[in-house]
Design a protein around this motif. Structure first.
Motif, PDB file in Angstrom:
ATOM      1  N   PRO A 196      -3.856  29.523  30.374  1.00 25.48           N
ATOM      2  CA  PRO A 196      -3.957  28.151  29.830  1.00 25.48           C
ATOM      3  C   PRO A 196      -3.195  27.972  28.519  1.00 25.48           C
ATOM      4  O   PRO A 196      -2.803  26.859  28.200  1.00 25.48           O
ATOM      5  CB  PRO A 196      -5.462  27.961  29.599  1.00 25.48           C
ATOM      6  N   GLU A 197      -2.969  29.053  27.788  1.00 25.25           N
ATOM      7  CA  GLU A 197      -2.287  28.925  26.491  1.00 25.25           C
ATOM      8  C   GLU A 197      -0.791  29.209  26.593  1.00 25.25           C
ATOM      9  O   GLU A 197      -0.129  29.469  25.579  1.00 25.25           O
ATOM     10  CB  GLU A 197      -2.921  29.871  25.468  1.00 25.25           C
ATOM     11  N   VAL A 198      -0.258  29.161  27.816  1.00 27.21           N
ATOM     12  CA  VAL A 198       1.164  29.476  27.997  1.00 27.21           C
ATOM     13  C   VAL A 198       2.027  28.677  27.025  1.00 27.21           C
ATOM     14  O   VAL A 198       1.804  27.486  26.822  1.00 27.21           O
ATOM     15  CB  VAL A 198       1.602  29.216  29.460  1.00 27.21           C
ATOM     16  N   GLY A 199       2.989  29.366  26.421  1.00 27.17           N
ATOM     17  CA  GLY A 199       3.933  28.705  25.524  1.00 27.17           C
ATOM     18  C   GLY A 199       3.503  28.725  24.073  1.00 27.17           C
ATOM     19  O   GLY A 199       4.328  28.547  23.175  1.00 27.17           O
ATOM     20  N   SER A 200       2.214  28.944  23.833  1.00 24.54           N
ATOM     21  CA  SER A 200       1.704  28.996  22.459  1.00 24.54           C
ATOM     22  C   SER A 200       1.925  30.410  21.904  1.00 24.54           C
ATOM     23  O   SER A 200       2.691  31.195  22.453  1.00 24.54           O
ATOM     24  CB  SER A 200       0.212  28.676  22.452  1.00 24.54           C
ATOM     25  N   GLY A 201       1.208  30.730  20.844  1.00 22.88           N
ATOM     26  CA  GLY A 201       1.359  32.037  20.223  1.00 22.88           C
ATOM     27  C   GLY A 201       0.697  33.183  20.975  1.00 22.88           C
ATOM     28  O   GLY A 201       0.902  34.339  20.629  1.00 22.88           O
ATOM     29  N   SER A 247      10.960  29.350  30.004  1.00 20.77           N
ATOM     30  CA  SER A 247      10.328  28.043  29.814  1.00 20.77           C
ATOM     31  C   SER A 247       9.068  28.180  28.962  1.00 20.77           C
ATOM     32  O   SER A 247       8.551  29.281  28.760  1.00 20.77           O
ATOM     33  CB  SER A 247       9.972  27.433  31.169  1.00 20.77           C
ATOM     34  N   TYR A 248       8.575  27.052  28.472  1.00 22.45           N
ATOM     35  CA  TYR A 248       7.333  27.062  27.694  1.00 22.45           C
ATOM     36  C   TYR A 248       6.108  26.943  28.601  1.00 22.45           C
ATOM     37  O   TYR A 248       4.986  27.063  28.133  1.00 22.45           O
ATOM     38  CB  TYR A 248       7.323  25.892  26.704  1.00 22.45           C
ATOM     39  N   THR A 249       6.319  26.645  29.866  1.00 20.20           N
ATOM     40  CA  THR A 249       5.182  26.306  30.720  1.00 20.20           C
ATOM     41  C   THR A 249       4.989  27.244  31.905  1.00 20.20           C
ATOM     42  O   THR A 249       3.977  27.146  32.596  1.00 20.20           O
ATOM     43  CB  THR A 249       5.356  24.873  31.282  1.00 20.20           C
ATOM     44  N   PHE A 250       5.914  28.151  32.159  1.00 27.76           N
ATOM     45  CA  PHE A 250       5.775  29.007  33.337  1.00 27.76           C
ATOM     46  C   PHE A 250       6.328  30.402  33.034  1.00 27.76           C
ATOM     47  O   PHE A 250       7.351  30.812  33.557  1.00 27.76           O
ATOM     48  CB  PHE A 250       6.495  28.374  34.518  1.00 27.76           C
ATOM     49  N   LYS A 263       5.985  20.742  23.894  1.00 22.84           N
ATOM     50  CA  LYS A 263       6.721  21.795  24.596  1.00 22.84           C
ATOM     51  C   LYS A 263       5.809  22.541  25.571  1.00 22.84           C
ATOM     52  O   LYS A 263       6.262  23.006  26.613  1.00 22.84           O
ATOM     53  CB  LYS A 263       7.312  22.785  23.579  1.00 22.84           C
ATOM     54  N   TYR A 264       4.522  22.675  25.172  1.00 30.23           N
ATOM     55  CA  TYR A 264       3.585  23.408  26.050  1.00 30.23           C
ATOM     56  C   TYR A 264       2.232  22.727  26.025  1.00 30.23           C
ATOM     57  O   TYR A 264       1.940  21.914  25.129  1.00 30.23           O
ATOM     58  CB  TYR A 264       3.493  24.891  25.678  1.00 30.23           C
ATOM     59  N   TYR A 265       1.408  23.053  27.037  1.00 34.58           N
ATOM     60  CA  TYR A 265       0.196  22.282  27.297  1.00 34.58           C
ATOM     61  C   TYR A 265      -0.802  22.274  26.139  1.00 34.58           C
ATOM     62  O   TYR A 265      -1.334  21.234  25.771  1.00 34.58           O
ATOM     63  CB  TYR A 265      -0.498  22.792  28.569  1.00 34.58           C
ATOM     64  N   CYS A 266      -1.076  23.431  25.542  1.00 34.73           N
ATOM     65  CA  CYS A 266      -2.183  23.464  24.586  1.00 34.73           C
ATOM     66  C   CYS A 266      -1.761  23.046  23.185  1.00 34.73           C
ATOM     67  O   CYS A 266      -2.459  23.308  22.216  1.00 34.73           O
ATOM     68  CB  CYS A 266      -2.913  24.805  24.617  1.00 34.73           C
ATOM     69  N   LEU A 286       5.800  16.656  28.912  1.00 34.23           N
ATOM     70  CA  LEU A 286       6.724  17.736  28.554  1.00 34.23           C
ATOM     71  C   LEU A 286       7.760  17.878  29.657  1.00 34.23           C
ATOM     72  O   LEU A 286       7.613  17.333  30.747  1.00 34.23           O
ATOM     73  CB  LEU A 286       5.980  19.059  28.315  1.00 34.23           C
ATOM     74  N   SER A 307       8.800  23.526  34.047  1.00 32.97           N
ATOM     75  CA  SER A 307       9.605  24.679  34.442  1.00 32.97           C
ATOM     76  C   SER A 307      10.646  24.338  35.503  1.00 32.97           C
ATOM     77  O   SER A 307      11.508  25.153  35.803  1.00 32.97           O
ATOM     78  CB  SER A 307       8.688  25.796  34.942  1.00 32.97           C
ATOM     79  N   LYS A 341      -5.763  21.437  29.999  1.00 35.16           N
ATOM     80  CA  LYS A 341      -6.953  21.910  30.730  1.00 35.16           C
ATOM     81  C   LYS A 341      -7.631  20.810  31.537  1.00 35.16           C
ATOM     82  O   LYS A 341      -8.840  20.853  31.762  1.00 35.16           O
ATOM     83  CB  LYS A 341      -7.948  22.585  29.777  1.00 35.16           C
TER      84      LYS A 341
END
Lengths: 271, 271, 271
Positions: free
Chosen positions: A72-77, A124-127, C224-227, C237, C240, C250
């Motif tokens: 769920p946190e894909v793309g974050s830190g 990518s930031y999402t996958f 850029k990303y979901y969260c 956004l 991919s 979420k």
């Protein structure tokens, strides 16, 4: 052929995203052996994924690479990681998903995935399942050593399942961890705890279980297999995960007891 | 590579249990070729599984091993068996599932699976697909001969599909055996019976079918392919199983006719 | 091993029909590498299939054979075809399905499948995925050259996706092309169009998107990303696929916005 790659995702069975990950793997290792553990994890349910992985990984061959993407946190830190345990490899986001399985097998090495040489060219930031985790799995399946992917980590995010506990009235408070496709309700009570429970309850054997669900009390037979009771009757048994399960012979326990994953049930064993 | 292993189960597509079975197979035969026929059999519906197996097995290569797990009596006294037919292997519980397919191909040898050497070390009471059938399939795929698994049997449980029969008013009483994912209703009437039906009805050709469903009479065109009729119109044809099927062009016959598997429909062919 | 075969069908995940196609392939090429891209295309939705194929094919290895069966006109005069593009092979009915992907990769050769030597002996009118397309894919995977399957074609059926267009009020009219398994709504607006849009709107950067859905106006953050937004909050956004996507962190955007595939949404980018 090399090490098999086993997929565990929440993309949904038949998702195009699972297909894309397999394409990426085959581009890097045309001989990769790819198996789906399941892609039916409830969307973004890291706990369910961690639970199913912990109770399933041991059925796979030594050196299997578990490619786990519930993220769920894909793309974050949140960190992309790979873990080598005694017998297996686990790849995925550092969100607790792979911790229980890796811990149970014995963690040997934890690595931050940071070497872009092993990622897709454009991440990518999402996958990142497709852009980072799949290619890393493919390279590991070809024999690339974990230390090539980035610096070692001294810890990863821990995820610990709740343990059953006695309440004041002597009931064992358990949690429904998983409803399987038949509607069986799998709890967090391990069969290995049974001997100590028997002595806790001053029993010589267990033949019945009192179950408190949503303030309703059920007495169900404790059996070894489903059709020991009449069709449509409730039962309890230790299932193929070695966990206590509520079931209905040829029926659906989650409907019968109105149970969902995460629900609490109280249990008392009787002779 | 060896003989391919084909899975047919009621665990649900994307079930963790299917994943575990594949893991067990790969542990024993890392080169196994594993294919899903379907894991979407309706839970515990042995009849549906037997039907789909009978009409599908012939599309697989010689020596394919069908690993069939629809097993409501798992853990009880029902026998675990393996059958060698003229061209294939069938493994599963002795509950009728594999009988129609094996019989149609020509049964050569029936064996009781009793040699624990070929099982997982610990056999559960609730998941013998993983603990008995999967490892046996893996050993057969490596070339282990059937006689090593246990004593031969002189018979297995028989399951015979109902045949269409004429009623007093001259209608052919058929059964809906399968609703496919498009909603097409597949009956038990085989195309090979058509010539004799044509003479029964004193016809020279068949161009229309009268269908009696739930006391309602429908006249539908008898065609060769779906888009021969207008979009949304009903039709009947002999499908890719060689069975009479009711369908709606670009629609859903099971909804249109309110049909479920197991329903009876009455049919009369017209010129 | 040879060239991998990738399946794209509307038979439903776990369909017996997909299983039969795999059996047919393995009969011809026992070493075939078969991967499911997805079998979950909405029944007979050629547009959805064409869209997903176009945005996914590039993740597969060079020489992958895409076996595409969404075929509402099966059995009629519609042509069975195979197309060689710069890097891939595409097989399926000539109904537009494979056109966008093949065009995007660069079409090299188009062939009518007419040489019965490469079909199953008996070709049904209702399942040419099994009887024509699967065997042809298997022979191509073994290295049979395209020209052996039939005469070359000078054109195939074209299918062109709608492009986003400005309306009179300065909104960009987009279409929802796909709702993924998380409920994200994927539009037809490509990220590569962003620079020109930024200048169209006199912006220096994009941080917000106004979305008009069913006459309701939403302001959502462009991230850029979901969260990046709070749980349960909407966002937009580039996903991919490189396409504009409406999502809920979420949550489920298709429910939140009441969106289905094919719906029109109007969009305006803001700083």
């Amino acid at each position: 052929m090399g090490r098999p790659i086993v997929l565990l995702t929440d993309f949904g069975e038949g998702s195009i995203f699972v297909g894309e990950m397999k394409g990426v793997i085959l581009k890097i290792n045309p001989n990769a052996k790819i198996i789906d553990l399941t892609n039916n994890i409830r969307p973004q349910d890291v706990l369910q994924a961690a639970f199913l992985l912990k109770y399933s990984y041991r059925y796979f061959p030594k050196n299997t690479i578990f490619l786990c993407v519930v993220d769920p946190e894909v793309g974050s830190g949140r960190k992309p990681i790979a873990v080598k345990s005694r017998n297996y490899y686990f790849i995925g986001p550092d969100n607790g998903l792979i911790y229980p399985a890796a811990l149970s097998d014995g963690i040997r090495m934890m690595v931050l995935l940071e070497n872009k040489e092993y990622f897709l060219e454009k991440v990518s930031y999402t996958f990142q399942g497709r852009d980072i985790f799949a290619p890393v799995a493919a390279y590991i399946s070809k024999g690339v050593s974990l230390k090539n992917f980035g610096s070692t980590l001294s810890s990863i995010k821990e995820l610990v399942f709740e343990e059953p506990m006695f309440d004041q009235s002597g009931y064992l408070v358990c949690k429904v961890m998983y409803i399987d496709s038949f509607g069986n309700a799998v709890t967090n009570l391990e069969e290995s705890k049974l001997p100590s429970l028997i002595s806790d309850y001053n029993l010589t054997k267990v033949s019945e279980v009192c179950v408190l669900v949503n303030k309703k009390l059920y007495k169900v037979k404790m059996v070894k297999y489903y059709c020991e009771v009449e069709e449509g009757s409730p039962l309890a048994l230790f299932n193929s995960f070695g966990l206590l399960e509520l079931s209905i012979n040829k029926g659906c326990a989650s409907e019968y007891f109105s149970l969902s994953e995460g629900d609490v049930i109280k249990i008392r064993f009787c002779e």
